[in-house]
Design a protein around this motif. Structure first.
Motif, PDB file in Angstrom:
ATOM      1  N   TRP B 125       0.844  -1.182   0.000  1.00 53.53           N
ATOM      2  CA  TRP B 125       0.000   0.000   0.000  1.00 53.53           C
ATOM      3  C   TRP B 125       0.884   1.238   0.000  1.00 53.53           C
ATOM      4  O   TRP B 125       2.017   1.200   0.496  1.00 53.53           O
ATOM      5  CB  TRP B 125      -0.884   0.043   1.260  1.00 53.53           C
ATOM      6  N   SER B 126       0.351   2.357  -0.512  1.00 54.73           N
ATOM      7  CA  SER B 126       1.107   3.603  -0.480  1.00 54.73           C
ATOM      8  C   SER B 126       1.210   4.089   0.969  1.00 54.73           C
ATOM      9  O   SER B 126       0.421   3.705   1.822  1.00 54.73           O
ATOM     10  CB  SER B 126       0.406   4.660  -1.326  1.00 54.73           C
ATOM     11  N   LYS B 127       2.199   4.954   1.201  1.00 53.67           N
ATOM     12  CA  LYS B 127       2.399   5.498   2.559  1.00 53.67           C
ATOM     13  C   LYS B 127       1.144   6.193   3.060  1.00 53.67           C
ATOM     14  O   LYS B 127       0.701   5.999   4.182  1.00 53.67           O
ATOM     15  CB  LYS B 127       3.557   6.511   2.530  1.00 53.67           C
ATOM     16  N   GLN B 128       0.587   7.004   2.172  1.00 54.70           N
ATOM     17  CA  GLN B 128      -0.605   7.782   2.513  1.00 54.70           C
ATOM     18  C   GLN B 128      -1.756   6.875   2.950  1.00 54.70           C
ATOM     19  O   GLN B 128      -2.363   7.052   3.999  1.00 54.70           O
ATOM     20  CB  GLN B 128      -0.991   8.583   1.256  1.00 54.70           C
ATOM     21  N   ARG B 129      -1.998   5.840   2.132  1.00 53.64           N
ATOM     22  CA  ARG B 129      -3.107   4.932   2.404  1.00 53.64           C
ATOM     23  C   ARG B 129      -2.848   4.161   3.693  1.00 53.64           C
ATOM     24  O   ARG B 129      -3.755   3.958   4.502  1.00 53.64           O
ATOM     25  CB  ARG B 129      -3.262   3.964   1.229  1.00 53.64           C
ATOM     26  N   THR B 130      -1.593   3.753   3.897  1.00 55.18           N
ATOM     27  CA  THR B 130      -1.244   3.025   5.108  1.00 55.18           C
ATOM     28  C   THR B 130      -1.484   3.892   6.346  1.00 55.18           C
ATOM     29  O   THR B 130      -2.075   3.445   7.326  1.00 55.18           O
ATOM     30  CB  THR B 130       0.235   2.580   5.056  1.00 55.18           C
ATOM     31  N   THR B 131      -1.026   5.149   6.283  1.00 52.27           N
ATOM     32  CA  THR B 131      -1.193   6.048   7.425  1.00 52.27           C
ATOM     33  C   THR B 131      -2.667   6.221   7.775  1.00 52.27           C
ATOM     34  O   THR B 131      -3.064   6.145   8.939  1.00 52.27           O
ATOM     35  CB  THR B 131      -0.591   7.438   7.097  1.00 52.27           C
ATOM     36  N   GLU B 132      -3.485   6.420   6.747  1.00 54.83           N
ATOM     37  CA  GLU B 132      -4.912   6.585   6.998  1.00 54.83           C
ATOM     38  C   GLU B 132      -5.501   5.325   7.622  1.00 54.83           C
ATOM     39  O   GLU B 132      -6.315   5.389   8.548  1.00 54.83           O
ATOM     40  CB  GLU B 132      -5.649   6.894   5.685  1.00 54.83           C
ATOM     41  N   ARG B 133      -5.059   4.190   7.096  1.00 60.54           N
ATOM     42  CA  ARG B 133      -5.565   2.916   7.584  1.00 60.54           C
ATOM     43  C   ARG B 133      -5.159   2.687   9.048  1.00 60.54           C
ATOM     44  O   ARG B 133      -5.945   2.196   9.846  1.00 60.54           O
ATOM     45  CB  ARG B 133      -5.005   1.789   6.703  1.00 60.54           C
ATOM     46  N   VAL B 134      -3.934   3.055   9.390  1.00 61.69           N
ATOM     47  CA  VAL B 134      -3.455   2.904  10.761  1.00 61.69           C
ATOM     48  C   VAL B 134      -4.362   3.680  11.714  1.00 61.69           C
ATOM     49  O   VAL B 134      -4.815   3.159  12.734  1.00 61.69           O
ATOM     50  CB  VAL B 134      -1.990   3.385  10.889  1.00 61.69           C
ATOM     51  N   ASP B 135      -4.655   4.936  11.344  1.00 65.79           N
ATOM     52  CA  ASP B 135      -5.513   5.748  12.206  1.00 65.79           C
ATOM     53  C   ASP B 135      -6.905   5.141  12.327  1.00 65.79           C
ATOM     54  O   ASP B 135      -7.490   5.089  13.406  1.00 65.79           O
ATOM     55  CB  ASP B 135      -5.617   7.178  11.650  1.00 65.79           C
ATOM     56  N   GLU B 136      -7.408   4.659  11.214  1.00 68.59           N
ATOM     57  CA  GLU B 136      -8.739   4.044  11.200  1.00 68.59           C
ATOM     58  C   GLU B 136      -8.765   2.823  12.129  1.00 68.59           C
ATOM     59  O   GLU B 136      -9.706   2.632  12.913  1.00 68.59           O
ATOM     60  CB  GLU B 136      -9.055   3.634   9.761  1.00 68.59           C
ATOM     61  N   MET B 137      -7.717   2.010  12.042  1.00 63.04           N
ATOM     62  CA  MET B 137      -7.651   0.786  12.854  1.00 63.04           C
ATOM     63  C   MET B 137      -7.539   1.106  14.337  1.00 63.04           C
ATOM     64  O   MET B 137      -8.194   0.481  15.168  1.00 63.04           O
ATOM     65  CB  MET B 137      -6.438  -0.060  12.426  1.00 63.04           C
ATOM     66  N   LEU B 138      -6.687   2.082  14.676  1.00 64.53           N
ATOM     67  CA  LEU B 138      -6.525   2.437  16.085  1.00 64.53           C
ATOM     68  C   LEU B 138      -7.855   2.936  16.642  1.00 64.53           C
ATOM     69  O   LEU B 138      -8.255   2.596  17.751  1.00 64.53           O
ATOM     70  CB  LEU B 138      -5.434   3.503  16.252  1.00 64.53           C
ATOM     71  N   ASP B 139      -8.524   3.730  15.834  1.00 60.02           N
ATOM     72  CA  ASP B 139      -9.840   4.213  16.204  1.00 60.02           C
ATOM     73  C   ASP B 139     -10.797   3.042  16.460  1.00 60.02           C
ATOM     74  O   ASP B 139     -11.522   3.018  17.446  1.00 60.02           O
ATOM     75  CB  ASP B 139     -10.371   5.058  15.038  1.00 60.02           C
ATOM     76  N   LEU B 140     -10.748   2.081  15.563  1.00 56.64           N
ATOM     77  CA  LEU B 140     -11.637   0.923  15.632  1.00 56.64           C
ATOM     78  C   LEU B 140     -11.458   0.146  16.934  1.00 56.64           C
ATOM     79  O   LEU B 140     -12.423  -0.340  17.517  1.00 56.64           O
ATOM     80  CB  LEU B 140     -11.342  -0.002  14.438  1.00 56.64           C
ATOM     81  N   VAL B 141     -10.203   0.029  17.402  1.00 51.92           N
ATOM     82  CA  VAL B 141      -9.977  -0.728  18.626  1.00 51.92           C
ATOM     83  C   VAL B 141      -9.978   0.165  19.863  1.00 51.92           C
ATOM     84  O   VAL B 141      -9.592  -0.248  20.950  1.00 51.92           O
ATOM     85  CB  VAL B 141      -8.646  -1.527  18.580  1.00 51.92           C
ATOM     86  N   GLY B 142     -10.416   1.404  19.671  1.00 47.29           N
ATOM     87  CA  GLY B 142     -10.631   2.261  20.824  1.00 47.29           C
ATOM     88  C   GLY B 142      -9.389   2.951  21.364  1.00 47.29           C
ATOM     89  O   GLY B 142      -9.315   3.275  22.545  1.00 47.29           O
ATOM     90  N   LEU B 143      -8.387   3.180  20.492  1.00 45.19           N
ATOM     91  CA  LEU B 143      -7.210   3.937  20.917  1.00 45.19           C
ATOM     92  C   LEU B 143      -7.157   5.215  20.077  1.00 45.19           C
ATOM     93  O   LEU B 143      -7.235   5.147  18.856  1.00 45.19           O
ATOM     94  CB  LEU B 143      -5.933   3.123  20.711  1.00 45.19           C
ATOM     95  N   ASP B 144      -6.999   6.357  20.745  1.00 42.52           N
ATOM     96  CA  ASP B 144      -6.945   7.622  20.028  1.00 42.52           C
ATOM     97  C   ASP B 144      -5.663   7.683  19.202  1.00 42.52           C
ATOM     98  O   ASP B 144      -4.564   7.666  19.754  1.00 42.52           O
ATOM     99  CB  ASP B 144      -6.983   8.764  21.047  1.00 42.52           C
ATOM    100  N   PRO B 145      -5.787   7.731  17.857  1.00 41.39           N
ATOM    101  CA  PRO B 145      -4.587   7.695  17.006  1.00 41.39           C
ATOM    102  C   PRO B 145      -3.590   8.787  17.364  1.00 41.39           C
ATOM    103  O   PRO B 145      -2.394   8.531  17.436  1.00 41.39           O
ATOM    104  CB  PRO B 145      -5.137   7.904  15.594  1.00 41.39           C
TER     105      PRO B 145
END
Lengths: 215, 408
Positions: B125-145
């Protein structure tokens, strides 16, 4: 002529020798790190291999450096070649041992997770195992560097470069003018260089070690 | 991944996992007499959570690890979404399967963000897409990105590390998730919270989850189906939690289910699933005499006084209603109530602490909708037992449509 006067009059020669001394040691450390890490990677999974590699590299340390230079001269001649080979051999033990220890102390769950999320063997080695072993490897390089600073002075016996030449000519001409100053300047130079390089390694450690595993 | 022949990402991100089939899968280690896993066959339906549960050394982890080929099966076939995993490149295969383990196994020298972004970056994945995904995932598991992205694993609590581990497993949106006792190393309270969160996530994501644990209660709570494994991963029973609790296949399973199977069953049933009883009711300003007559003289009969919005106020017997001038003083106040979403265990708790052994069920605005008493609970348990007893006589212990065949 006082010691300070001597240093003032010969500082150019001192600088050249110091530079050559440090440069030789650092190049040998880089070479020894490459060899040492490769050896460590090759043996760390096998307890027997690790034991053999550690034993061999510590056996080298038991050979007096003066003797090792002497033994290599007939084979490799005078000058840079025997100096480099000797120094690299002496530098290996701390690096190999720390590489093996560093690689084998990576937690099993971490490795399991790395494999489990789809990192191949090479990636696990470089991005996980070596990355986590790096502070230890660097510590091994630091110890080796200190050791080599002294041993490199003896390289002058094999007509190698560095501050050893001043020490040797000083000691062999004791009694004549400036001989003591010469030996003293060479010795002090080695000590000062060793301290400086040690500082460089501390700095390098700070810059290259992840905050997540810094002690 | 194009050469991996797994379903293309767009086909499977829409909330649904894929089916996993194990066919006669065995694992033998050289030099050992007995197989570690012997001829296991099971089907894990798409989008379901299947819990492999069994005592230590039963080979449940080995069975799970053969699915992503961390352990290579000696014989047999494993397919994921119809694809034989043995035909796929193991590293590429694993990038398509989320993997979460006990102790989380986070990379200590990488930040939380780098840990979660590892699989996306592996699959390019591109850096940009990965970064967005990381934030989305952290949010999903209840951790403030913003707060956790740059932290290192050792700066997190055990529970937080486990969340990051789950986020990492889910980051590349795999259709299948393998979880090996992921909550085994955290304290019981955190474990409960993490289990609840996993159930909430799964309700949204619909992955096919294979979950390994030795904790039967955890299996009951999380599993759509439970496979109880014995030695060499032999499937002793493979069924819904309800069915296993109501009717364990043999003594070993019964022993593993442990004491209190009936009580555990109560945690699986909601008040809304059972038929509620009714009692006589009266609005608070009605005539107490009329209420007394309505309740009647049947022994133990009680009635409920409601306010003008139908919310329960007081319990009263016929005699108590007759002894007061206003229903506002009749009997005793209603202290506790349960909602249709409460489990039968909650309802039982309310019944046991009520003087007359009756729990009031109230709707979302607190209005009276019915009562539950001990008889209702007992009837439910009884009918569950009967239902599954019939089932197991019919067809080898499996329930539901297309349920897997347990090899035993």
């Amino acid at each position: 002529m006082s010691f300070l006067d001597y240093v003032a009059s010969r500082w150019q020669q001192l600088l050249v020798d110091s530079y050559q001394h440090a440069s030789m040691v650092l190049q040998c450390i880089v070479l020894a790190t490459i060899v040492g890490v490769l050896v460590g990677v090759a043996v760390y999974r096998s307890p027997a291999g690790a034991a053999v590699a550690t034993a061999l590299s510590s056996a080298v340390l038991t050979v007096p450096s003066f003797a090792l230079f002497g033994l290599l001269i007939p084979v490799l001649g005078l000058g840079v070649a025997p100096s480099v080979v000797t120094l690299v051999l002496y530098a290996l033990l701390p690096i190999i041992r720390n590489t093996i220890v560093g690689l084998s102390t990576v937690d099993q769950p971490v490795l399991d997770a790395a494999r489990g999320i789809g990192m191949n063997r090479f990636r696990v080695l470089t991005r996980i195992e070596l990355a986590m072993a790096w502070p230890g490897i660097l510590a091994g390089m630091r110890v080796s560097t200190q050791m080599l600073m002294g041993i490199a002075a003896i390289a002058a016996y094999a007509k190698g470069p560095g501050l050893g030449n001043m020490i040797f000519s000083g000691l062999s001409g004791l009694g004549s003018a400036n001989a003591l100053n010469m030996a003293l300047a060479g010795t002090l130079g080695v000590i000062i260089l060793a301290l400086l390089l040690d500082g460089v390694f501390v700095l390098l450690g700070r810059l290259t070690t992840s905050r997540g595993i810094r002690g | 991944m194009a050469d991996n022949n797994m379903p293309a990402p767009e086909d499977r991100t829409n909330g649904h996992g894929v089916e996993i089939r194990l066919e006669e899968v065995s694992k033998r280690y050289p030099g050992q007499k007995l197989a570690a896993v012997e001829s296991v066959s099971m089907t894990i339906p798409a989008g379901e959570t299947v819990v492999l549960v069994g005592p230590s050394g039963s080979g449940k982890t080995t069975t799970m690890r053969m699915i992503n080929r961390l352990i290579e099966p000696t014989s047999g076939r494993i397919t994921i979404g119809g694809q034989d995993v043995l035909n796929l490149d193991p590293d590429k295969l694993r990038r398509e399967i989320g993997y979460s383990i006990q102790q989380a196994g986070l990379f200590p020298h990488m930040t939380v963000g780098e840990n979660v972004g590892m699989v996306p970056s592996l699959v390019g994945w591109s850096k940009q897409r990965t970064t967005e995904r990381v934030d989305e995932m952290l949010d999903l598991v209840g951790l403030d990105p913003a707060e956790y992205r740059k932290r290192y694993p050792r700066q997190l609590s055990g529970g937080q590390q486990q969340r990051v581990g789950v986020a990492r497993a889910l980051a590349a949106d795999p259709p299948v998730l393998l979880m090996d006792e992921p909550f085994g190393a955290v304290d019981p309270i955190t474990r409960g919270v993490l289990q609840d969160e996993l159930m909430r996530l799964q309700a949204d994501l619909g992955k096919t989850i294979v979950f390994v644990t030795h904790d039967f209660d955890e299996a009951v709570k999380l599993g759509d189906r439970i496979a109880v494994l014995g030695e060499r991963s032999k499937i002793l029973q493979y069924d819904t939690p309800d069915a296993i609790l109501a009717n364990p296949a043999d003594d070993t399973v019964a022993g593993f289910v442990g004491a209190g199977a009936a009580l555990k069953q109560l945690t699986l049933r909601r008040v809304r699933e059972i038929e509620l009883g009714q009692v006589q009711t009266a609005v608070v300003d009605e005539d107490p005499g009329a209420m007394r007559d309505r309740i009647g003289t049947r022994r133990g009969a009680i009635g409920l006084v409601l306010d003008h919005r139908k919310r329960p106020l007081r319990w009263t017997t016929a005699r108590e209603a007759g002894a007061v001038s206003s229903l506002a003083q009749a009997g005793r106040p209603v202290e506790d109530s349960v909602s249709p979403a409460s489990t039968l265990q909650d309802a039982l708790e309310a019944i046991l602490t009520d003087d007359d052994g009756v729990a009031v069920v109230t709707g979302s605005r607190g209005e009276y909708i019915g009562v539950v008493d001990i008889d209702t609970v007992m009837t439910t348990i009884k009918s569950l037992r009967e239902e599954y007893a019939d089932d197991s006589n019919g067809d080898s212990g499996s329930t539901g449509p297309d349920s897997a065949e347990a090899s035993s």
